[in-house]
Write a protein that holds these residues in place. Structure first.
Motif, PDB file in Angstrom:
ATOM      1  N   MET A   1      12.223  68.209  37.370  1.00 53.99           N
ATOM      2  CA  MET A   1      13.077  68.343  38.548  1.00 53.99           C
ATOM      3  C   MET A   1      13.009  67.074  39.388  1.00 53.99           C
ATOM      4  O   MET A   1      11.951  66.444  39.513  1.00 53.99           O
ATOM      5  N   ARG A   6      13.725  69.738  44.060  1.00 52.16           N
ATOM      6  CA  ARG A   6      12.541  70.457  44.568  1.00 52.16           C
ATOM      7  C   ARG A   6      12.762  70.913  46.007  1.00 52.16           C
ATOM      8  O   ARG A   6      12.373  72.017  46.379  1.00 52.16           O
ATOM      9  N   ALA A  38      11.127  74.816  35.515  1.00 51.29           N
ATOM     10  CA  ALA A  38      10.274  74.086  36.463  1.00 51.29           C
ATOM     11  C   ALA A  38       8.862  73.974  35.892  1.00 51.29           C
ATOM     12  O   ALA A  38       8.223  74.980  35.576  1.00 51.29           O
ATOM     13  N   LYS A  41       3.941  70.726  37.754  1.00 48.57           N
ATOM     14  CA  LYS A  41       3.992  69.783  38.877  1.00 48.57           C
ATOM     15  C   LYS A  41       5.135  70.134  39.834  1.00 48.57           C
ATOM     16  O   LYS A  41       4.998  69.992  41.053  1.00 48.57           O
ATOM     17  N   ASP A  42       6.252  70.589  39.267  1.00 48.71           N
ATOM     18  CA  ASP A  42       7.365  71.007  40.117  1.00 48.71           C
ATOM     19  C   ASP A  42       6.972  72.201  40.975  1.00 48.71           C
ATOM     20  O   ASP A  42       7.214  72.225  42.188  1.00 48.71           O
ATOM     21  N   ARG A  43       6.354  73.206  40.340  1.00 49.25           N
ATOM     22  CA  ARG A  43       5.967  74.416  41.081  1.00 49.25           C
ATOM     23  C   ARG A  43       4.952  74.088  42.162  1.00 49.25           C
ATOM     24  O   ARG A  43       5.013  74.638  43.266  1.00 49.25           O
TER      25      ARG A  43
END
Length: 477
Positions: A1, A6, A38, A41-43
């Protein structure tokens, strides 16, 4: 993302939280499950943004002209918290791909406006209606208390299950797992882990084996104030998730295990003597060996109650993992279901329903959901519950009233109402209650100093724990 995507996701999650009663953590997990593209790292980035916004929500709503939607709050956080200049914020709001749409004229004006003087409640980060309560309780320290309650992330406190292992043993287990546990200052059964990075406690072998439970140190202290001893009949009247039920069960069982061991001297052993001879005149008394006492009283009779069956069902596997037992009983809405225990209990713990304001550093979203009428309702409910629970206490038995609230209406006011309605309960000085097992000497000194007679307040600023209130009573007749 992308970073812009984000931000759009964080704004969407914030809107979901605003329209839900679920904890932010649950909403975030649901979003992750529904958006599997996602990555981890995105979460993590989205979660960090969400919690950053929630903790500063009052200030951000004020800055954005009263807007409470997720988009406005994220835009405000980029300017006020992250300190990004306008051109960088606009670049993140180009409307391209999955990013948020371009800034409106009104949004651009809000983040470029000269900062004005903030009202006290906005600067403190608290809901406006609780500020006067904080001032009345904490005086000049109210802003410090507010900041420590709302701004920092709380550490992860663990309670070592002394019915199965030792604090030293768990320290070694956690260290071997790559963590850095520290002893908690007040609870002798507690260890503390940093929240950064957040440890996955439930994946640890120590957790799976029932050697540890996640429990804030303040909650542990509340358990120890009950003064539970082996052989007692103990009632956890509002069991909820069962954290204190497990603590009480451990307290009785671990104390019983220790009490069941006695020192038995072994036969003297002859040794060589420096003055010669066969050593018959020189003996060494071997170190006494611990031997179980037959028919020793083991454990306590523990009854955990709640008005919701699902909560009780959720306690069962936790009891099994911890290797302890409790009788689980469903209460009726008017407290029915435990009449057979009237006048029989040595200890009754009432962890009364409350706003949970003492845990806002863990669940800051709850601060913005709380309303004045809810606090009033909870006060009335607490006074009814205390009167019902008091019927179970036998003469000479102890009633311990606790909340995880910072608000006087749910703490001192409820205690005062109980004292007026039940004069056959005498207040137990907190200095006396603090003599209980599993409290450190530092706890007896420090917590005794901050106690107000038979009442004790814990808070992130004063004791480094969640916010808790406790009042201890003994039935006289």
């Amino acid at each position: 993302m992308t970073p812009a995507a984000r931000l759009a996701a964080a704004a969407s999650v914030l809107d979901s939280i605003a329209h839900s009663r679920q904890p932010a953590e649950v909403v975030l997990k649901a979003w992750g499950a529904a958006n599997r593209y996602a990555g981890s790292k995105d979460r993590r980035a989205i979660a960090d943004c969400v919690y950053k916004v929630i903790r500063a929500r009052g200030r951000l709503v004020w800055a954005m002209g009263g807007r409470e939607d997720g988009r406005a709050l994220v835009i405000g956080s980029l300017s006020l918290i992250d300190g990004l200049p306008l051109d960088e914020i606009e670049a993140l709001h180009s409307g391209e791909g999955y990013g948020p749409r371009p800034l409106s004229k009104q949004e651009r004006g809000r983040i470029t406006a000269a900062p004005g003087e903030l009202p006290g409640w906005v600067a403190a980060g608290l809901p406006e209606f609780v500020v006067e309560d904080f001032k009345a309780v904490f005086g000049d320290r109210w802003t410090e208390e507010a900041h420590e309650l709302m701004a920092p992330r709380a550490p992860i406190d663990l309670r070592v299950n002394l019915a199965k292992t030792t604090v030293e043993g768990v320290e070694a287990e956690l260290t071997e797992a790559g963590l850095s546990p520290e002893r908690t200052p007040w609870s002798a059964a507690g260890l503390r882990l940093s929240a950064e990075p957040p440890p996955n406690v439930q994946a640890l072998e120590a957790f799976k084996q029932g050697h540890i439970e996640i429990q804030d140190e303040g909650s542990q202290v509340a358990c120890w104030l009950t003064g539970v001893q082996p052989g007692m009949t103990v009632v956890d009247y509002c069991a909820g998730g069962g954290g204190k039920t497990l603590g009480l069960a451990m307290l009785g069982q671990s104390a019983a295990t220790q009490a069941a061991m006695v020192e038995t001297p072994a036969a003297p052993v002859a040794v060589w003597s420096p003055v010669g001879g066969d050593g018959q005149g020189a003996v060494v008394q071997p170190k006494a060996k611990a031997k179980p006492v037959e028919n020793a009283e083991m454990g306590i009779r523990l009854i955990a109650c709640d008005v919701v069956q699902k909560r009780l069902d959720n306690i069962r596997p936790r009891l099994t993992r911890a290797g302890v037992k409790a009788d689980l009983r469903l209460l009726g809405q008017n407290g029915g279901g435990v009449e057979d225990l009237n006048g029989q209990a040595d200890v009754v713990l009432v962890d009364a329903p409350c706003s949970g304001s003492g845990t806002w550093r863990r669940r800051p979203e709850d601060a913005w959901r709380l309303k004045t009428d809810e606090v009033e309702r909870l006060h009335d409910l607490q006074t009814r519950i205390l009167k019902q629970a008091s019927l179970l206490v036998k003469p000479g038995g102890r009633l311990v009233f606790i909340t995880c609230s910072m608000l006087r209406a749910e703490n001192e006011a409820s205690a005062e109402a109980f004292e007026a309605a039940c004069p056959d309960f005498r207040p137990v000085p907190m200095t006396e209650a603090l003599k209980a097992a599993n409290l450190t000497e530092a706890a007896r000194e420090r917590l005794g100093a901050v106690a107000d007679g038979h009442r004790l307040r814990l808070s992130p600023a004063s004791t480094g724990t969640d916010g808790f209130f406790a009042a201890v009573y003994e039935r006289t007749a």
